[in-house]
Write a protein that holds these residues in place. Structure first.
Motif, PDB file in Angstrom:
ATOM      1  N   VAL A 125       0.825  -1.206   0.000  1.00 42.72           N
ATOM      2  CA  VAL A 125       0.000   0.000   0.000  1.00 42.72           C
ATOM      3  C   VAL A 125       0.869   1.270   0.000  1.00 42.72           C
ATOM      4  O   VAL A 125       0.506   2.270  -0.600  1.00 42.72           O
ATOM      5  CB  VAL A 125      -0.962  -0.017   1.212  1.00 42.72           C
ATOM      6  CG1 VAL A 125      -1.610   1.330   1.418  1.00 42.72           C
ATOM      7  CG2 VAL A 125      -2.015  -1.084   1.005  1.00 42.72           C
ATOM      8  N   ILE A 126       2.035   1.204   0.626  1.00 42.60           N
ATOM      9  CA  ILE A 126       2.915   2.381   0.602  1.00 42.60           C
ATOM     10  C   ILE A 126       3.655   2.471  -0.726  1.00 42.60           C
ATOM     11  O   ILE A 126       3.741   3.528  -1.347  1.00 42.60           O
ATOM     12  CB  ILE A 126       3.954   2.348   1.744  1.00 42.60           C
ATOM     13  CG1 ILE A 126       3.277   2.227   3.102  1.00 42.60           C
ATOM     14  CG2 ILE A 126       4.823   3.610   1.716  1.00 42.60           C
ATOM     15  CD1 ILE A 126       4.236   1.971   4.238  1.00 42.60           C
ATOM     16  N   ILE A 127       4.187   1.325  -1.171  1.00 41.52           N
ATOM     17  CA  ILE A 127       5.086   1.350  -2.325  1.00 41.52           C
ATOM     18  C   ILE A 127       4.362   1.695  -3.630  1.00 41.52           C
ATOM     19  O   ILE A 127       4.804   2.563  -4.381  1.00 41.52           O
ATOM     20  CB  ILE A 127       5.817  -0.007  -2.468  1.00 41.52           C
ATOM     21  CG1 ILE A 127       6.845  -0.166  -1.351  1.00 41.52           C
ATOM     22  CG2 ILE A 127       6.506  -0.116  -3.820  1.00 41.52           C
ATOM     23  CD1 ILE A 127       7.468  -1.531  -1.272  1.00 41.52           C
ATOM     24  N   VAL A 128       3.226   1.028  -3.904  1.00 45.81           N
ATOM     25  CA  VAL A 128       2.636   1.147  -5.241  1.00 45.81           C
ATOM     26  C   VAL A 128       2.236   2.588  -5.610  1.00 45.81           C
ATOM     27  O   VAL A 128       2.677   3.089  -6.644  1.00 45.81           O
ATOM     28  CB  VAL A 128       1.463   0.153  -5.412  1.00 45.81           C
ATOM     29  CG1 VAL A 128       0.792   0.316  -6.753  1.00 45.81           C
ATOM     30  CG2 VAL A 128       1.979  -1.276  -5.268  1.00 45.81           C
ATOM     31  N   PRO A 129       1.452   3.300  -4.770  1.00 41.54           N
ATOM     32  CA  PRO A 129       1.110   4.666  -5.158  1.00 41.54           C
ATOM     33  C   PRO A 129       2.325   5.582  -5.260  1.00 41.54           C
ATOM     34  O   PRO A 129       2.441   6.383  -6.198  1.00 41.54           O
ATOM     35  CB  PRO A 129       0.198   5.152  -4.023  1.00 41.54           C
ATOM     36  CG  PRO A 129      -0.210   3.942  -3.286  1.00 41.54           C
ATOM     37  CD  PRO A 129       0.848   2.931  -3.483  1.00 41.54           C
TER      38      PRO A 129
END
Lengths: 294, 269
Positions: free
Chosen positions: A77-81
């Motif tokens: 959830v942190i990395i992708v956006p």
């Protein structure tokens, strides 16, 4: 004559045999092993013992697994956006100055972390953050951060690891985005300029909509790779402090090589495999629907 | 207003350059220090020395790591090129029963997430008795992606060219070697670069499948050297620099190919 022809039918199969053997042994073989052994009690040393659905029931009672699933999802959830935002932003900025020295230099610089081993990236960042060097302290001090605490405390470690993973990958996604940006015909922008559209309008009305398939693709690649993070975590935190950065792949690794519970490790791998499969199917649907819209 | 914005963007790009390169600059600077003052950041040239590099290359197991990395990466490139070119050629240019279906099956293996099957893969390779062998490090390197790339490149070759070679009496092996391969050199180069990079930088698989020093590769040296020398920063950074440099030099030499390859690999699914 007939015999010769009979043999020549086999020639194409001879060509595809090497790669087929490799993929059959390593990929298909692994998949089969993963399913079979997930129903057994196995410690890699003594022969496996069948114990039915025990491992699958264990999944629900395993508090450590719950933490690892949460960590894996948090990382994703942190990395992708963040990955999508930085890579798209940099691609747009670089596209505008492709031919200037600064543009070329930025493109090259962004690629350096991509081509270095995650062992190198992990070790270097760990040294920088833990070293307590005065210059490093001063730089982080501007933002009011104590660098030695970033990987050291269980609240911030996972965010720090995620940021470093984004840092390592952004050049890769930037190149993918940039190459599809370059394929947008110039006359779209010329027509927009004639109609009096400013830079912002051009970005939101032409560039981003046309980039949509690429962005979905990038998001999908980033998600699949974020869900199976192992090496960066291994080199930077080893899963700690107090399991705050242990991912699912890392948990399977620990179960196999530290806890000698390879059977259960494969049950965990299968859960992760299912999670990834759901995302793959979701993305396929998403892509197809998107393609039919155009 | 526009000029201000442009200046702002330029400054921002400079920031990005710094953020991406400073950790590596730090790595190289640290590696040039002797250990006692590794955290001493004075830029005077007389405190710099190649002492750390002399030390790591004097260590026989480090030299072994280096040679192993070279062997694995080079053999991996050749194996990948061989398997991908032959299979790509068959799928693109030869007619046989099940062509499309077998190709689809191979491509589907790309959907299997590589790190997820680490444990079962270990058990497969262990079952073959290949723990601590080069076979285990090299043979799993080729993927269906290579086949996909080579097939795409070969589809673009006109069939007339191959047919005229056939009429001249060339065997299919000869056609592949002297007609097809020279035409897909660019794709082969891109695939080689990416295989080399992947094999050289691979950390997880060598970590799992090798337990003996004699078979370990450079990225692993980073974790073992640290244990051996009790967190000697200069030494670790020298080791990191040696691991980092070969792909970096490759990149400088073949920048456009690298970028084409990255863009290509993004389109794989």
């Amino acid at each position: 004559m007939k015999k010769k022809k009979g043999l020549s039918v086999l020639v194409p199969y001879a060509y595809i045999t090497p790669i087929s053997l490799i993929l059959l042994t390593f990929v298909a073989g692994s998949l089969i092993i993963a399913v079979c052994f997930s129903f057994t009690r196995y410690n890699i040393i003594t022969p496996a013992k069948f114990n039915g659905l025990y491992n699958y029931q264990k999944l629900f009672r395993d508090d450590k697994l719950r933490i690892c699933i949460m960590n894996t999802l948090k990382l994703t959830v942190i990395i992708v956006p963040l990955q999508l935002f930085t890579s798209t932003l940099f691609a747009v900025l670089i596209a505008a100055r492709q031919n200037t020295f600064l543009g070329k230099l930025t493109k090259a610089a962004l690629f350096i972390p991509v081509l270095s081993s995650s062992a190198v990236v992990g070790t270097v960042w760990k040294t920088i953050l833990n070293g307590g060097h005065p210059v490093v302290r001063a730089i982080f001090g501007i933002f009011g951060i104590d660098p030695t605490m970033l990987l050291g405390s269980s609240e911030s470690a996972i965010v720090t690891v995620a940021c470093i993973i984004v840092w390592k990958g952004m050049g890769y996604y930037m190149i993918i985005t940039l190459s599809s940006l370059m394929s947008i015909p110039d006359n779209y922008y010329e027509a927009a300029k004639v109609d009096g559209a400013n830079t912002w309008n051009q970005l939101t009305r032409i560039t981003l909509p046309l980039l949509k398939p690429t962005l979905i693709m990038n998001g999908f690649l980033a998600t699949v790779s974020a869900m199976q993070i192992f090496d960066m975590v291994y080199t930077m935190t080893g899963g700690g402090p107090s399991m705050s950065t242990t991912t699912m792949v890392m948990y399977a690794y620990q179960l196999t090589f530290k806890g000698s519970k390879a059977g259960y490790a494969m049950t965990v791998s299968n859960v992760l495999m299912l999670m990834v499969l759901v995302i793959v199917l979701f993305q396929q649907r998403f892509m197809r629907r998107d393609a039919s819209e155009i | 207003m526009k000029k201000v914005l442009r200046l702002f963007v330029s400054l921002f790009l400079i920031c990005i350059i710094l953020i991406c390169t400073l950790p590596f600059a730090y790595m190289i600077l640290m590696s040039l220090k002797s250990t006692i003052n590794a955290y001493d950041f004075r830029f005077s040239l007389d405190t710099m020395s190649l002492q750390q590099y002399r030390k790591i290359f004097a260590n026989p197991s480090f030299v072994r790591y280096f040679i192993n990395s070279v062997i694995v990466a080079v053999a991996g490139v050749f194996l990948t090129l061989f398997t991908s070119c032959t299979a790509g050629y068959a799928f693109a240019k030869l007619k046989f029963k099940g062509n499309d279906k077998i190709f689809l099956c191979l491509i589907l293996t790309m959907l299997v997430p590589s790190e997820v099957i680490l444990v079962p893969l270990y058990i497969v390779v262990r079952g073959l008795g290949w723990v601590n062998t080069f076979k285990a490090l090299i043979l799993p390197l080729p993927t269906a992606f290579g086949v996909f790339i080579m097939r795409q490149a070969m589809l673009a070759i006109p069939n007339e060219l191959l047919e005229s070679a056939k009429i001249d009496g060339a065997s299919s092996m000869k056609i592949l070697w002297s007609v097809v391969l020279p035409l897909v050199k660019s794709a082969m180069l891109t695939l080689s670069i990416f295989t080399f990079l992947g094999a050289w930088n691979n950390f997880t698989w060598p970590l799992i499948i090798t337990t003996e020093d004699a078979l370990r590769t450079l990225p692993l040296a980073l974790t073992t050297i640290k244990a051996q020398y009790d967190v000697d920063v200069g030494l670790t950074m020298a080791c990191a620099t040696v691991t980092f440099l070969p792909p970096f030099i490759f990149y400088l030499a073949l920048q456009s190919k690298f970028e084409a390859g990255a863009a290509l690999s993004g389109m794989k699914s």
